[in-house]
Design a protein around this motif. Structure first.
Motif, PDB file in Angstrom:
ATOM      1  N   GLU B  22      22.884  27.075  40.246  1.00 55.95           N
ATOM      2  CA  GLU B  22      22.200  27.749  39.161  1.00 55.95           C
ATOM      3  C   GLU B  22      21.410  26.864  38.176  1.00 55.95           C
ATOM      4  N   ASN B  23      20.310  27.021  37.733  1.00 56.10           N
ATOM      5  CA  ASN B  23      19.637  26.188  36.630  1.00 56.10           C
ATOM      6  C   ASN B  23      19.758  24.728  36.960  1.00 56.10           C
ATOM      7  N   VAL B  24      19.255  24.166  37.824  1.00 60.21           N
ATOM      8  CA  VAL B  24      19.236  22.544  38.222  1.00 60.21           C
ATOM      9  C   VAL B  24      18.035  22.169  37.925  1.00 60.21           C
ATOM     10  N   LEU B  25      17.820  20.746  37.696  1.00 65.85           N
ATOM     11  CA  LEU B  25      16.767  20.221  37.172  1.00 65.85           C
ATOM     12  C   LEU B  25      15.906  20.297  38.435  1.00 65.85           C
ATOM     13  N   GLY B  26      14.527  20.574  38.231  1.00 66.01           N
ATOM     14  CA  GLY B  26      13.619  20.811  39.282  1.00 66.01           C
ATOM     15  C   GLY B  26      12.182  20.538  38.542  1.00 66.01           C
ATOM     16  N   ALA B  29       6.794  17.689  38.771  1.00 70.51           N
ATOM     17  CA  ALA B  29       6.519  16.419  38.193  1.00 70.51           C
ATOM     18  C   ALA B  29       7.864  15.657  37.960  1.00 70.51           C
ATOM     19  N   VAL B  30       9.030  16.524  37.996  1.00 68.68           N
ATOM     20  CA  VAL B  30      10.522  15.625  37.942  1.00 68.68           C
ATOM     21  C   VAL B  30      10.571  15.115  39.309  1.00 68.68           C
ATOM     22  N   PHE B  31      10.410  15.741  40.203  1.00 65.84           N
ATOM     23  CA  PHE B  31      10.670  15.490  41.660  1.00 65.84           C
ATOM     24  C   PHE B  31       9.831  13.855  42.049  1.00 65.84           C
ATOM     25  N   PHE B  32       8.385  14.182  41.549  1.00 59.06           N
ATOM     26  CA  PHE B  32       7.284  13.186  41.929  1.00 59.06           C
ATOM     27  C   PHE B  32       8.039  11.990  41.030  1.00 59.06           C
ATOM     28  N   SER B  33       8.353  12.401  39.768  1.00 60.98           N
ATOM     29  CA  SER B  33       8.366  11.146  39.041  1.00 60.98           C
ATOM     30  C   SER B  33       9.620  10.172  39.488  1.00 60.98           C
ATOM     31  N   TYR B  34      10.854  11.066  39.767  1.00 60.83           N
ATOM     32  CA  TYR B  34      12.158  10.496  40.191  1.00 60.83           C
ATOM     33  C   TYR B  34      11.635   9.556  41.329  1.00 60.83           C
ATOM     34  N   ALA B  35      11.008  10.213  42.566  1.00 61.63           N
ATOM     35  CA  ALA B  35      10.702   9.480  43.728  1.00 61.63           C
ATOM     36  C   ALA B  35      10.049   8.347  43.227  1.00 61.63           C
ATOM     37  N   ALA B 298      11.539  11.563  50.886  1.00 62.12           N
ATOM     38  CA  ALA B 298      11.673  12.961  51.067  1.00 62.12           C
ATOM     39  C   ALA B 298      12.912  13.124  51.879  1.00 62.12           C
ATOM     40  N   SER B 299      13.299  12.451  52.724  1.00 60.82           N
ATOM     41  CA  SER B 299      14.237  12.502  53.733  1.00 60.82           C
ATOM     42  C   SER B 299      15.756  12.457  52.876  1.00 60.82           C
ATOM     43  N   PHE B 300      15.772  11.656  51.914  1.00 60.67           N
ATOM     44  CA  PHE B 300      16.917  11.621  51.066  1.00 60.67           C
ATOM     45  C   PHE B 300      16.963  13.001  50.174  1.00 60.67           C
ATOM     46  N   THR B 301      15.798  13.489  49.572  1.00 69.01           N
ATOM     47  CA  THR B 301      15.766  14.566  48.544  1.00 69.01           C
ATOM     48  C   THR B 301      16.573  15.826  49.253  1.00 69.01           C
ATOM     49  N   VAL B 302      16.036  16.103  50.584  1.00 65.78           N
ATOM     50  CA  VAL B 302      16.629  17.279  51.103  1.00 65.78           C
ATOM     51  C   VAL B 302      18.098  17.170  51.608  1.00 65.78           C
ATOM     52  N   GLU B 303      18.845  15.985  51.384  1.00 65.33           N
ATOM     53  CA  GLU B 303      20.235  16.043  51.560  1.00 65.33           C
ATOM     54  C   GLU B 303      21.127  16.314  50.698  1.00 65.33           C
ATOM     55  N   ASP B 304      20.554  16.982  49.525  1.00 64.43           N
ATOM     56  CA  ASP B 304      21.504  17.613  48.510  1.00 64.43           C
ATOM     57  C   ASP B 304      20.632  18.276  47.557  1.00 64.43           C
ATOM     58  N   PHE B 305      21.323  19.165  46.704  1.00 60.62           N
ATOM     59  CA  PHE B 305      20.332  20.024  45.793  1.00 60.62           C
ATOM     60  C   PHE B 305      19.720  18.958  44.768  1.00 60.62           C
ATOM     61  N   SER B 306      18.746  19.597  44.094  1.00 58.22           N
ATOM     62  CA  SER B 306      17.914  18.942  43.021  1.00 58.22           C
ATOM     63  C   SER B 306      17.734  17.425  43.219  1.00 58.22           C
ATOM     64  N   LEU B 307      18.126  16.635  42.404  1.00 60.63           N
ATOM     65  CA  LEU B 307      18.050  15.160  42.267  1.00 60.63           C
ATOM     66  C   LEU B 307      19.484  14.502  43.034  1.00 60.63           C
ATOM     67  N   ASP B 308      20.256  15.340  43.216  1.00 65.76           N
ATOM     68  CA  ASP B 308      21.544  14.757  43.376  1.00 65.76           C
ATOM     69  C   ASP B 308      21.593  13.478  44.357  1.00 65.76           C
ATOM     70  N   ARG B 309      21.078  13.674  45.654  1.00 60.81           N
ATOM     71  CA  ARG B 309      20.989  12.801  46.511  1.00 60.81           C
ATOM     72  C   ARG B 309      20.260  11.523  45.943  1.00 60.81           C
ATOM     73  N   LEU B 310      19.252  11.719  45.625  1.00 59.92           N
ATOM     74  CA  LEU B 310      18.422  10.620  45.087  1.00 59.92           C
ATOM     75  C   LEU B 310      19.051   9.690  43.874  1.00 59.92           C
TER      76      LEU B 310
END
Lengths: 331, 331
Positions: B22-26, B29-35, B298-310
């Motif tokens: 629930e209500n995790v960071l997304g 622009a957030v995914f793009f920036s962190y990556a 991207a292959s790391f991103t999908v391994e957990d919710f939100s930015l958790d894996r990154l």
């Protein structure tokens, strides 16, 4: 090194959004054989009816494909398939299917075929695939294809087959069905645990995935803008892949493949975790090159109906596309 | 070299077949920036409401992401999205969408942002994307994302945008929608003719395709067996790709990239057929490596919710995966 294939020979009628072809040469064993014939001699086993145009046999023979195992049933009719491709050229529906002589086809391989070291069991009933396997006692490398129909109707026989073959080739949707897992990477590994030493999952326009016990490779399809008729792409892929493996095994000791086996000679077949199916070099380099050749032969197949495109190219065209493909993937 | 991104910042609620967050960071622009932050400094422009947890801003800043352009609207509520993934983890449905402060978001970039040489217009209204572009007059390389909604509702503005950007990134289904062509290779080339010098088509688990006026590359996805939450994969891909381009441009003159431009210095932006967007080295080698980095982040991103894996990996982990990926694709 001759490569033996047992599968269907068909007269296909194909409807695409722009064109239709009636009763053109098709069938899994035909596409497989022709694709493999760029690399090796092939022994084709199948059955046709009296309506079979003899010029097809002549054409296959001219390609170095042995047709001794192609039985002609007097009074019988050749297997016929009619299908229609949707706008996306990936999905299709079967409009008509007449098994005809294929319904009662019991594999009975000629003596010369039975000594083949390399065997491909094209898409068919696992019961028949097992019977063929029983006849080919000398095969070092056995690869089979299967499909949703048999996964649903003959699951036990398929499980038996999986324990006796070295490799399985199947579509992505079939891999999901067989394992109940929608993640193809996990599905591939799961199928490996059912028996085969390796599994190849075909993804059509998205390429193919290879799973051994210790390795996973993914190769994209060659990006051709010309998709006229995808029929036979999967079988051409398998034919190109196994054809190259046969060629590499033939050259062993003289070509670069030898470097992988400095001691030469036969090596005992070892257990899980090592893809050593002597005399076949299933080292990663040979394997990936084989998969790439399969991918590229299939990319030509889809550029026209039936074998029309393949009949216009030679090995040099494939090698030229290989160089392009290799460049594309070099990072 | 700082990379400017304008897009959404969101609080996501994600339901998968096995877990819900629930209500995790997304937000794009957030995914793009962190990556991108694995490779370069980033300037993030977006808008949030008063409910925005300040620790998210602190976390982004700690990654070298400039948040001066992240406006907080007093009394406003942050954009919220709730989605559910189906069993296959590729298809999803939007259960709830609250645009909130994003509804009236008019881009007004800080002065420092306006001088960015590298600009990414994340998924948004072409009208807003054009307005942002007007503010970033010094950008040498502008890439935009778009989606089905805007292809349908703002086709004229999108056409205008396409004539003013260097690259477009979009999904396979969106490329088909935009061109009316189901063949992705033809679709990619057709979009190039609408204006941009290059087009990247994202295919999710099947990887990505790149189209320039003279070249086509296809790269498969990294075969990860762990797909926990695909949200943000496309934006991470774009972030990793552009982040690496920014890094390569920064290093120019000192690293191997320089070899591509022996004379150094700025070169005039040339017309169609040459991807020369000085100071960015869009030679095939740099471009493919950039796409590979995007694929791997991207292959790391999908391994957990939100930015958790990154958040658990560093550049070394990405480079280790790159070596594996490179080995997998070497033929």
């Amino acid at each position: 090194m001759p490569l033996c294939v047992v599968g269907s020979v068909a007269l296909d009628s194909v409807e695409t959004p722009t064109e239709t072809r009636e009763n053109v040469l098709g069938g899994s064993a035909v596409f497989f054989s022709y694709a493999a014939s760029f690399f090796t001699t092939v022994r084709l086993a199948s059955v046709v009816g009296e309506d079979w145009p003899p010029e097809h046999t002549a054409m296959l023979r001219a390609r170095g494909i042995d047709t001794e195992g192609l039985r002609i049933v007097p009074g019988g009719k050749t297997f016929r398939w009619r299908g229609r491709y949707f706008q996306n050229m990936n999905d299709r529906e079967t409009l008509d299917l007449q098994l005809n002589v294929l319904r009662d086809f019991e594999p009975d391989l000629p003596e010369s075929y039975r000594r083949s070291k390399l065997l491909f069991l094209a898409n068919g009933s696992p019961v028949h695939q097992l019977k063929t396997l029983d006849q080919c006692t000398g095969a070092s490398l056995v690869v089979a294809d299967t499909m949703d129909h048999y996964i649903r109707t003959e699951p036990d026989e398929l499980r038996q087959l999986l324990k006796r073959i070295d490799g399985l080739v199947l579509n992505d949707s079939e891999a999901k069905l067989l394992t109940g897992d929608d993640n193809l990477v996990r599905a591939g590994k799961t199928i490996c645990e059912m028996g085969p030493q390796f599994v190849v999952i075909k993804k059509g326009e998205h390429g193919a995935m290879f799973f051994g016990h210790d390795e996973t490779y993914v190769l994209p399809a060659y990006p051709t803008p010309t998709v006229v008729d995808p029929t036979g792409a999967g079988d051409s892929f398998a034919g190109g892949t196994m054809g190259y493996l046969a060629e590499a095994a033939t050259k062993k000791g003289t070509g670069p493949i030898y470097a992988q086996h400095p001691k030469g000679g036969h090596r005992p077949k070892v257990g899980r975790g090592k893809l050593d199916l002597s005399p076949f070099s299933l080292d990663p380099k040979t394997l990936k090159l084989a998969l790439a050749y399969g991918t590229l032969v299939a990319s030509f197949t889809v550029e026209d109906f039936s074998l029309d495109r393949l009949r216009k190219i030679d090995r040099k065209d494939i090698d030229r596309r290989l160089e392009e493909y290799r460049r594309m993937l070099s990072l």
